[in-house]
Scaffold this motif. Structure first.
Motif, PDB file in Angstrom:
ATOM      1  N   VAL A  84       0.830  -1.202   0.000  1.00 53.62           N
ATOM      2  CA  VAL A  84       0.000   0.000   0.000  1.00 53.62           C
ATOM      3  C   VAL A  84       0.866   1.254   0.000  1.00 53.62           C
ATOM      4  O   VAL A  84       0.630   2.199  -0.779  1.00 53.62           O
ATOM      5  CB  VAL A  84      -0.947  -0.002   1.220  1.00 53.62           C
ATOM      6  CG1 VAL A  84      -1.651   1.346   1.358  1.00 53.62           C
ATOM      7  CG2 VAL A  84      -1.975  -1.125   1.083  1.00 53.62           C
ATOM      8  N   TYR A  85       1.887   1.277   0.830  1.00 57.35           N
ATOM      9  CA  TYR A  85       2.695   2.484   0.945  1.00 57.35           C
ATOM     10  C   TYR A  85       3.614   2.685  -0.251  1.00 57.35           C
ATOM     11  O   TYR A  85       3.939   3.838  -0.607  1.00 57.35           O
ATOM     12  CB  TYR A  85       3.461   2.477   2.268  1.00 57.35           C
ATOM     13  CG  TYR A  85       2.635   3.061   3.388  1.00 57.35           C
ATOM     14  CD1 TYR A  85       3.000   4.245   4.007  1.00 57.35           C
ATOM     15  CD2 TYR A  85       1.455   2.460   3.799  1.00 57.35           C
ATOM     16  CE1 TYR A  85       2.231   4.807   5.020  1.00 57.35           C
ATOM     17  CE2 TYR A  85       0.668   3.005   4.796  1.00 57.35           C
ATOM     18  CZ  TYR A  85       1.065   4.175   5.404  1.00 57.35           C
ATOM     19  OH  TYR A  85       0.288   4.740   6.387  1.00 57.35           O
ATOM     20  N   ARG A 160      -7.360   0.857   3.325  1.00 58.41           N
ATOM     21  CA  ARG A 160      -6.176   0.087   3.706  1.00 58.41           C
ATOM     22  C   ARG A 160      -5.146   0.984   4.387  1.00 58.41           C
ATOM     23  O   ARG A 160      -4.566   0.615   5.418  1.00 58.41           O
ATOM     24  CB  ARG A 160      -5.560  -0.573   2.469  1.00 58.41           C
ATOM     25  CG  ARG A 160      -6.375  -1.685   1.849  1.00 58.41           C
ATOM     26  CD  ARG A 160      -5.653  -2.262   0.635  1.00 58.41           C
ATOM     27  NE  ARG A 160      -6.384  -3.365   0.035  1.00 58.41           N
ATOM     28  CZ  ARG A 160      -7.285  -3.236  -0.931  1.00 58.41           C
ATOM     29  NH1 ARG A 160      -7.586  -2.028  -1.394  1.00 58.41           N
ATOM     30  NH2 ARG A 160      -7.897  -4.296  -1.435  1.00 58.41           N
ATOM     31  N   ALA A 161      -4.921   2.156   3.816  1.00 54.03           N
ATOM     32  CA  ALA A 161      -3.948   3.085   4.402  1.00 54.03           C
ATOM     33  C   ALA A 161      -4.373   3.515   5.799  1.00 54.03           C
ATOM     34  O   ALA A 161      -3.546   3.610   6.720  1.00 54.03           O
ATOM     35  CB  ALA A 161      -3.784   4.305   3.493  1.00 54.03           C
ATOM     36  N   ALA A 162      -5.670   3.773   5.981  1.00 53.17           N
ATOM     37  CA  ALA A 162      -6.165   4.190   7.292  1.00 53.17           C
ATOM     38  C   ALA A 162      -5.986   3.078   8.324  1.00 53.17           C
ATOM     39  O   ALA A 162      -5.615   3.335   9.477  1.00 53.17           O
ATOM     40  CB  ALA A 162      -7.635   4.589   7.195  1.00 53.17           C
ATOM     41  N   LEU A 163      -6.240   1.839   7.920  1.00 50.97           N
ATOM     42  CA  LEU A 163      -6.072   0.712   8.842  1.00 50.97           C
ATOM     43  C   LEU A 163      -4.605   0.553   9.238  1.00 50.97           C
ATOM     44  O   LEU A 163      -4.279   0.304  10.407  1.00 50.97           O
ATOM     45  CB  LEU A 163      -6.594  -0.573   8.190  1.00 50.97           C
ATOM     46  CG  LEU A 163      -6.510  -1.836   9.044  1.00 50.97           C
ATOM     47  CD1 LEU A 163      -7.331  -1.686  10.326  1.00 50.97           C
ATOM     48  CD2 LEU A 163      -6.994  -3.046   8.248  1.00 50.97           C
ATOM     49  N   ILE A 164      -3.706   0.705   8.278  1.00 56.53           N
ATOM     50  CA  ILE A 164      -2.275   0.610   8.560  1.00 56.53           C
ATOM     51  C   ILE A 164      -1.853   1.724   9.511  1.00 56.53           C
ATOM     52  O   ILE A 164      -1.073   1.514  10.450  1.00 56.53           O
ATOM     53  CB  ILE A 164      -1.468   0.667   7.246  1.00 56.53           C
ATOM     54  CG1 ILE A 164      -1.729  -0.604   6.427  1.00 56.53           C
ATOM     55  CG2 ILE A 164       0.024   0.813   7.520  1.00 56.53           C
ATOM     56  CD1 ILE A 164      -1.275  -0.513   4.981  1.00 56.53           C
ATOM     57  N   THR A 165      -2.386   2.924   9.305  1.00 56.68           N
ATOM     58  CA  THR A 165      -2.082   4.047  10.196  1.00 56.68           C
ATOM     59  C   THR A 165      -2.522   3.754  11.624  1.00 56.68           C
ATOM     60  O   THR A 165      -1.790   4.016  12.587  1.00 56.68           O
ATOM     61  CB  THR A 165      -2.785   5.318   9.690  1.00 56.68           C
ATOM     62  OG1 THR A 165      -2.308   5.642   8.385  1.00 56.68           O
ATOM     63  CG2 THR A 165      -2.516   6.492  10.621  1.00 56.68           C
ATOM     64  N   VAL A 166      -3.717   3.199  11.762  1.00 52.34           N
ATOM     65  CA  VAL A 166      -4.232   2.862  13.087  1.00 52.34           C
ATOM     66  C   VAL A 166      -3.318   1.869  13.790  1.00 52.34           C
ATOM     67  O   VAL A 166      -3.027   2.001  14.988  1.00 52.34           O
ATOM     68  CB  VAL A 166      -5.666   2.299  12.970  1.00 52.34           C
ATOM     69  CG1 VAL A 166      -6.107   1.676  14.283  1.00 52.34           C
ATOM     70  CG2 VAL A 166      -6.638   3.399  12.569  1.00 52.34           C
ATOM     71  N   HIS A 204       7.200  11.959   4.338  1.00 51.12           N
ATOM     72  CA  HIS A 204       6.227  11.684   5.398  1.00 51.12           C
ATOM     73  C   HIS A 204       5.666  10.266   5.275  1.00 51.12           C
ATOM     74  O   HIS A 204       5.606   9.512   6.258  1.00 51.12           O
ATOM     75  CB  HIS A 204       5.109  12.718   5.298  1.00 51.12           C
ATOM     76  CG  HIS A 204       3.877  12.400   6.070  1.00 51.12           C
ATOM     77  ND1 HIS A 204       3.802  12.476   7.455  1.00 51.12           N
ATOM     78  CD2 HIS A 204       2.629  12.003   5.656  1.00 51.12           C
ATOM     79  CE1 HIS A 204       2.583  12.144   7.855  1.00 51.12           C
ATOM     80  NE2 HIS A 204       1.856  11.856   6.786  1.00 51.12           N
ATOM     81  N   ILE A 205       5.283   9.883   4.073  1.00 52.05           N
ATOM     82  CA  ILE A 205       4.713   8.551   3.851  1.00 52.05           C
ATOM     83  C   ILE A 205       5.766   7.478   4.097  1.00 52.05           C
ATOM     84  O   ILE A 205       5.505   6.460   4.752  1.00 52.05           O
ATOM     85  CB  ILE A 205       4.132   8.437   2.429  1.00 52.05           C
ATOM     86  CG1 ILE A 205       2.942   9.387   2.268  1.00 52.05           C
ATOM     87  CG2 ILE A 205       3.695   7.003   2.130  1.00 52.05           C
ATOM     88  CD1 ILE A 205       2.456   9.537   0.834  1.00 52.05           C
ATOM     89  N   ALA A 206       6.981   7.692   3.588  1.00 52.13           N
ATOM     90  CA  ALA A 206       8.054   6.713   3.760  1.00 52.13           C
ATOM     91  C   ALA A 206       8.412   6.531   5.229  1.00 52.13           C
ATOM     92  O   ALA A 206       8.637   5.401   5.702  1.00 52.13           O
ATOM     93  CB  ALA A 206       9.291   7.150   2.966  1.00 52.13           C
ATOM     94  N   ALA A 207       8.454   7.637   5.976  1.00 55.57           N
ATOM     95  CA  ALA A 207       8.804   7.555   7.398  1.00 55.57           C
ATOM     96  C   ALA A 207       7.751   6.787   8.176  1.00 55.57           C
ATOM     97  O   ALA A 207       8.078   5.998   9.079  1.00 55.57           O
ATOM     98  CB  ALA A 207       8.975   8.959   7.973  1.00 55.57           C
TER      99      ALA A 207
END
Length: 219
Positions: A84-85, A160-166, A204-207
């Motif tokens: 995803v990232y 998917r991105a939101a779930l990974i962030t959580v 930001h996304i990579a970090a």
């Protein structure tokens, strides 16, 4: 999982948003089985809109289906996070670059409003609100890129991105760092610095991918 929504177009949409909110606020945790009858009773509906909502959430990546266990909340692993990232790091900065180059600064008004709302959530350490605001903020950056297909592709990754962030924030609540980075990205965008804003967003996304991989024990 109380309902706080104004009524959308259909009952299925109400149920869909309630289940999505439950997953993204950790009321429903990764791996948890989603039993149609239980969800229907909790939400006060029949099983039909629940079944339809689970199908939609399967397509967006929040729910998985097993022939033996039925529906369950998706479990985030290193492979999913990287997949995803990797896509986000390619598409989101380019979408933001194009939005900035459109020279329409009003495109970022929504992002500015989200930052304002986030200041209160940060003060209250409201993890739930920050998760939902994070999702809105990122969409506000790329929505004005002028390419509907690019927007659609990024929208397809949002759940998917939101779930990974959580998952990342649950293991290590670094939201103050991420929101400071959001502020810097938006400042560059509103100044018209397309390349600078895009690079700040990519970093930001990579970090945060590194943060998530550390949280789940992968490097």
């Amino acid at each position: 999982m109380p309902s706080t929504f104004s009524l959308p177009a259909s009952r299925t949409e109400v149920v869909l948003e309630e289940i999505r909110r439950g997953i993204l606020t950790r009321e429903l945790v990764p791996g948890q089985q989603l039993v149609e009858a239980e969800l229907a009773a909790r939400l006060g509906v029949s099983k039909t809109p629940v079944r339809e909502a689970l199908k939609v959430l399967s397509n967006t990546g929040l729910v998985t289906f097993s022939p033996y266990k039925g529906a369950s909340v998706c479990v985030v692993d290193a492979s999913l996070a990287r997949s995803v990232y990797d896509v986000r790091m390619v598409l989101e900065p380019e979408a933001l670059r194009r939005a900035v180059r459109s020279a329409d600064r009003t495109l970022f008004d929504e992002a500015a409003l989200v930052l304002k709302d986030a200041s209160g959530a940060l003060a209250d350490a409201d993890h739930t609100a920050l998760s939902l605001l994070n999702r809105r903020f990122h969409r506000a950056l790329y929505a004005g890129c002028g390419n509907p297909l690019m927007v659609s592709m990024l929208d397809d990754l949002r759940d998917r991105a939101a779930l990974i962030t959580v998952v990342g924030w649950d293991a290590n609540p670094s939201w103050r760092k991420e929101w400071a980075e959001h502020k810097a990205v938006l400042a560059a965008a509103r100044k018209g610095d397309a390349d600078g804003a895009a690079e700040l967003l990519r970093t930001h996304i990579a970090a945060f991918l590194d943060h998530v991989l550390e949280a789940i024990g992968e490097e």
